[in-house]
Scaffold this motif. Structure first.
Motif, mmCIF file in Angstrom:
data_model
loop_
_atom_site.group_PDB
_atom_site.id
_atom_site.type_symbol
_atom_site.label_atom_id
_atom_site.label_comp_id
_atom_site.label_asym_id
_atom_site.label_seq_id
_atom_site.Cartn_x
_atom_site.Cartn_y
_atom_site.Cartn_z
ATOM 1 N N ASN A 144 0.819 -1.221 0.000
ATOM 2 C CA ASN A 144 0.000 0.000 0.000
ATOM 3 C C ASN A 144 0.850 1.268 0.000
ATOM 4 N N GLY A 145 2.160 1.086 -0.146
ATOM 5 C CA GLY A 145 3.058 2.232 -0.268
ATOM 6 C C GLY A 145 3.645 2.746 1.028
ATOM 7 N N THR A 146 3.202 2.231 2.160
ATOM 8 C CA THR A 146 3.724 2.710 3.439
ATOM 9 C C THR A 146 5.063 2.042 3.739
ATOM 10 N N PRO A 147 5.959 2.752 4.418
ATOM 11 C CA PRO A 147 7.283 2.176 4.693
ATOM 12 C C PRO A 147 7.228 1.108 5.769
ATOM 13 N N MET A 148 8.097 0.116 5.647
ATOM 14 C CA MET A 148 8.265 -0.892 6.693
ATOM 15 C C MET A 148 9.362 -0.433 7.633
ATOM 16 N N THR A 149 9.122 -0.541 8.926
ATOM 17 C CA THR A 149 10.117 -0.141 9.918
ATOM 18 C C THR A 149 10.270 -1.232 10.970
ATOM 19 N N ALA A 150 11.171 -0.985 11.893
ATOM 20 C CA ALA A 150 11.397 -1.916 12.993
ATOM 21 C C ALA A 150 10.143 -2.120 13.827
ATOM 22 N N HIS A 151 9.295 -1.124 13.867
ATOM 23 C CA HIS A 151 8.081 -1.225 14.668
ATOM 24 C C HIS A 151 7.109 -2.242 14.069
ATOM 25 N N ASP A 152 7.136 -2.406 12.760
ATOM 26 C CA ASP A 152 6.326 -3.444 12.122
ATOM 27 C C ASP A 152 6.867 -4.833 12.475
ATOM 28 N N VAL A 153 8.184 -4.961 12.523
ATOM 29 C CA VAL A 153 8.798 -6.241 12.878
ATOM 30 C C VAL A 153 8.393 -6.640 14.296
ATOM 31 N N ILE A 154 8.501 -5.704 15.209
ATOM 32 C CA ILE A 154 8.171 -5.997 16.604
ATOM 33 C C ILE A 154 6.681 -6.279 16.765
ATOM 34 N N TYR A 155 5.842 -5.515 16.086
ATOM 35 C CA TYR A 155 4.397 -5.735 16.180
ATOM 36 C C TYR A 155 4.034 -7.122 15.650
ATOM 37 N N THR A 156 4.639 -7.516 14.536
ATOM 38 C CA THR A 156 4.385 -8.846 13.981
ATOM 39 C C THR A 156 4.805 -9.925 14.967
ATOM 40 N N HIS A 157 5.953 -9.716 15.577
ATOM 41 C CA HIS A 157 6.429 -10.689 16.563
ATOM 42 C C HIS A 157 5.424 -10.823 17.706
ATOM 43 N N GLU A 158 4.876 -9.721 18.159
ATOM 44 C CA GLU A 158 3.893 -9.770 19.241
ATOM 45 C C GLU A 158 2.618 -10.483 18.793
ATOM 46 N N LEU A 159 2.198 -10.241 17.550
ATOM 47 C CA LEU A 159 1.031 -10.951 17.023
ATOM 48 C C LEU A 159 1.263 -12.461 17.030
ATOM 49 N N LEU A 160 2.428 -12.861 16.587
ATOM 50 C CA LEU A 160 2.741 -14.279 16.525
ATOM 51 C C LEU A 160 2.776 -14.894 17.927
ATOM 52 N N ARG A 161 3.284 -14.166 18.884
ATOM 53 C CA ARG A 161 3.334 -14.659 20.257
ATOM 54 C C ARG A 161 1.928 -14.839 20.846
ATOM 55 N N GLU A 162 1.008 -14.013 20.386
ATOM 56 C CA GLU A 162 -0.324 -14.001 20.984
ATOM 57 C C GLU A 162 -1.354 -14.808 20.191
ATOM 58 N N GLN A 163 -1.203 -14.872 18.839
ATOM 59 C CA GLN A 163 -2.305 -15.381 18.024
ATOM 60 C C GLN A 163 -1.908 -16.451 17.011
ATOM 61 N N ALA A 164 -0.640 -16.871 16.990
ATOM 62 C CA ALA A 164 -0.238 -17.944 16.086
ATOM 63 C C ALA A 164 -0.736 -19.282 16.631
ATOM 64 N N THR A 165 -0.423 -20.381 15.959
ATOM 65 C CA THR A 165 -0.845 -21.691 16.436
ATOM 66 C C THR A 165 -0.261 -21.942 17.821
ATOM 67 N N PRO A 166 -0.936 -22.737 18.645
ATOM 68 C CA PRO A 166 -0.467 -22.957 20.019
ATOM 69 C C PRO A 166 0.977 -23.435 20.110
ATOM 70 N N SER A 167 1.376 -24.347 19.228
ATOM 71 C CA SER A 167 2.743 -24.867 19.297
ATOM 72 C C SER A 167 3.769 -23.788 18.954
ATOM 73 N N TYR A 168 3.438 -22.936 17.966
ATOM 74 C CA TYR A 168 4.368 -21.859 17.626
ATOM 75 C C TYR A 168 4.466 -20.870 18.780
ATOM 76 N N ARG A 169 3.335 -20.509 19.355
ATOM 77 C CA ARG A 169 3.348 -19.566 20.468
ATOM 78 C C ARG A 169 4.202 -20.079 21.616
ATOM 79 N N ALA A 170 3.996 -21.338 21.958
ATOM 80 C CA ALA A 170 4.747 -21.904 23.071
ATOM 81 C C ALA A 170 6.245 -21.892 22.783
#
Length: 627
Positions: A144-170
């Motif tokens: 969509n044209g918006t820049p990717m920054t470190a804050h996107d990386v960290i936010y994605t990591h938090e999403l994965l920790r909270e909402q990925a499959t149970p085995s991945y989260r653990a």
């Protein structure tokens, strides 16, 4: 990559290219305040050297001058009801729906275990891998044209920790103790002290990156089924969607990474179209008619008997067999060990003896396949003969959990079968095993236990094309005295039931790699025995201990010895009847696709570094080859 054959210390040096090797491998060393050596590099390999130096211009197996344009069209079976690849437990995501997202680092197909910066420029980490820092590119943008920054990386990591499959989260919570955006283009992950050292960096290098702003604006969850997709940084983005029938991915005209060396010569199509069909027979008929133009054949019946049709006769379609050096999936008839009736190894061995690979391959598969023996069907990692050396030392540490045969007999091989569909010698052996498990044959020919109960087994399947393979096996099991039902259900039912582990037996697989690390615990570990990646529900004390050698290995040889030990144990425990593998790529395509002469050992790349000859495409279109 060749396996490391020096000391563990040398392997670590080679992996990062420390002092004295920096010129060769493009890595530098720094000194942290604690005086530990810090490695800085453009790439990473857990156990060996990097093939490509920091100043490489393109991968060896691509055509850097490949033309860009046109459309590749392929098929998929079944259906899809959403476009979120992470909603695997609540829907059926569209094929390739994760391709719009990129990972921090990416691998190659002519090396084992190497990762190179894609969204980063360099990474740095200390020798003990207690943390890793990724220095991100400052020119990466989402679709969509918006820049990717470190804050996107960290936010994605938090999403994965909270909402990925149970085995991945653990796993990720156990691995990563702290994470932070140091600045807009620098992220740091700090690992838990008690996490295995091996696999730390590669785990975080493989993290995808999604848009923080999009998720915050929409309130979407990572684990919900939805058609709307968050913007990715990848070369392709979602084009048109016809739920359950067709979807396309189109090139992002403003893709940020077109000229990045690791991308040169890749992503050569303007669009990728996927046509959905109810079954493989319908898909094949559509291919013959030109409704889609590239097909990877997986049916020996089709390959041997069905490639005689007008498009072949007209010279429109090319049929070819190409080398495949990848590790084949560990396919076979999977036993659900969560079922009490299948927990006795004698029962599983007896049921397995009734599958006749020799007859099946000769009479139904035209002699085109090889019989799978190992979970890692590759000489690097496959157990063979009697255990010796480091492999034996590792097995000795878990001797209390293992039968004597593990140490005194060759690695378990698939049983041999005769030329008739029912091998009577194997039938006799199976009856002996069933008697040892407490089953005897009744007057009606059915096996019964001490309580008079029959052995009731349901074989679950969804593909009609498999009937010809499965039915003879079912008939042999009936001859043994098993009260077996072959239940073929529609794809949506099949997905729901397998996700819920609601089956006795099915044709399934485990996907293993030439480099194993933390992921091996997710596939075979007791903590994840109910995970979708462990269809059999396998759990073993011996595995739990041997897996520590894998995750703690200091070099490739140590890791290989541990995998061979695990392979030996799992083959003995027999929770999947090994069937077949090909070791080749069967491809058929309309004669407009071209590929580099030097295809890599570990990839086919038809959706990546092949391209379209537009003159040939125009000629085929003019001749009426396509619908």
């Amino acid at each position: 990559m060749k396996p490391a054959d020096e000391s563990a210390t040398l392997a670590r040096l080679l992996a990062g290219g420390i002092v004295g090797l920096a010129t060769v491998f493009g890595a530098n060393t720094l000194r942290a305040e604690s005086h530990d050596t810090v490695i800085q590099s453009h790439g990473y390999n857990e156990y060996g050297t990097l093939k490509y130096a920091a100043d490489f211009t393109h991968l060896d197996y691509v055509n850097p001058n490949a033309p860009i344009g046109g459309e590749v069209s392929i098929s998929a079976s079944g259906t899809f009801d959403n476009m979120n690849p992470f909603a695997t437990l609540s829907g059926s995501p569209g094929a390739m729906s994760s391709m719009i997202y990129e990972r921090i680092m990416t691998g190659t197909e002519d090396e084992v275990g190497s990762e190179y910066c894609l969204l980063c420029t360099t990474l740095e980490y200390p020798e003990d891998q207690s943390w890793v820092i990724f220095h991100l590119r400052d020119d990466v943008t989402f679709s969509n044209g918006t820049p990717m920054t470190a804050h996107d990386v960290i936010y994605t990591h938090e999403l994965l920790r909270e909402q990925a499959t149970p085995s991945y989260r653990a796993g990720i919570v156990q691995l990563v103790e702290a994470y932070e955006a140091i600045d807009d283009y620098t992220v740091k992950f700090t690992f838990a002290d008690d996490a295995p050292e091996r696999g730390r960096v590669s785990q975080m290098a493989s993290q995808i990156v999604m848009s923080k702003a999009w998720f915050e604006e929409t309130g979407a969850r990572l684990d919900e089924a939805r058609m709307e997709t968050s913007p990715g940084t990848g070369e392709y983005m979602v084009g048109t969607i016809d739920p359950g029938r067709q979807l396309t991915y189109v090139r992002n005209p403003d893709y940020w990474g077109q000229d990045v060396p690791i991308n040169v010569g890749r992503g050569n199509y303007d669009s990728i179209r996927i046509e959905y069909f109810a079954d493989t027979s319908a898909a094949f008929e559509a291919f013959k008619a030109g409704e889609f133009t590239f097909r990877r054949e997986n049916s020996s019946l089709n390959w041997a008997t069905s490639y005689e049709f007008p498009a072949i006769d007209n010279g429109w379609v090319v049929r070819d067999t190409l080398d495949d050096g990848t590790l084949p999936a560990a396919t076979g008839f999977v036993f659900n060990l969560r079922r009490e009736k299948l927990q006795d190894r004698n029962v599983r061995r007896a049921l397995g003896l009734m599958f006749n690979f020799n007859w099946t391959n000769t009479n139904l598969q035209y002699g085109l396949f090889q019989q799978r023996e190992s979970f890692w069907e590759n000489d690097r990692l496959k157990a063979a003969g009697l255990p010796e050396g480091r492999e034996l030392e590792m097995l000795e540490t878990v001797r209390e959990f293992l039968p004597t045969e593990i140490f005194t007999q060759d690695a378990l091989l698939p049983h041999e079968s005769g030329t008739r569909a029912l091998d009577r010698n194997n039938l006799r052996q199976a009856l002996v095993l069933m008697e040892a498990a407490g089953f005897t044959s009744g007057d009606d020919g059915l096996l019964r236990d001490a309580n008079g109960d029959t052995l009731d087994i349901e074989f679950l399947e969804t593909r009609q094309s498999f009937d010809r393979i499965i039915n003879p096996y079912i008939e042999n099991l009936q001859r043994l005295g098993v009260n077996i039902t072959y239940n073929r259900v529609d794809p949506s039912q099949y997905q729901a039931r397998t996700q819920e582990n609601d089956f006795d037996m099915m044709f399934g697989y485990y996907v293993n790699g030439l480099v194993e690390g933390r992921g091996i615990e997710q596939k075979f570990g007791c903590d994840d025995k109910d995970d979708v990646f462990n269809p059999a529900g396998y759990c073993s004390e011996a595995f739990e201990e041997l897996a520590k050698f894998v995750t703690g290995a200091e070099d490739y040889e140590e890791m290989s010895a541990a995998v061979r030990a695990i392979d030996r144990v799992m083959r003995y425990e027999y929770f999947i009847v090994p069937t077949w593998y090909l070791g080749k790529n069967w491809v058929a395509y309309y004669d407009m696709y071209e590929h580099p002469e030097n295809l890599p050992e570990f990839g086919l790349g038809y959706l990546d570094y092949w391209w379209i000859n537009q003159d040939k495409a125009d000629a085929l279109a003019a001749a009426g080859a396509f619908q």
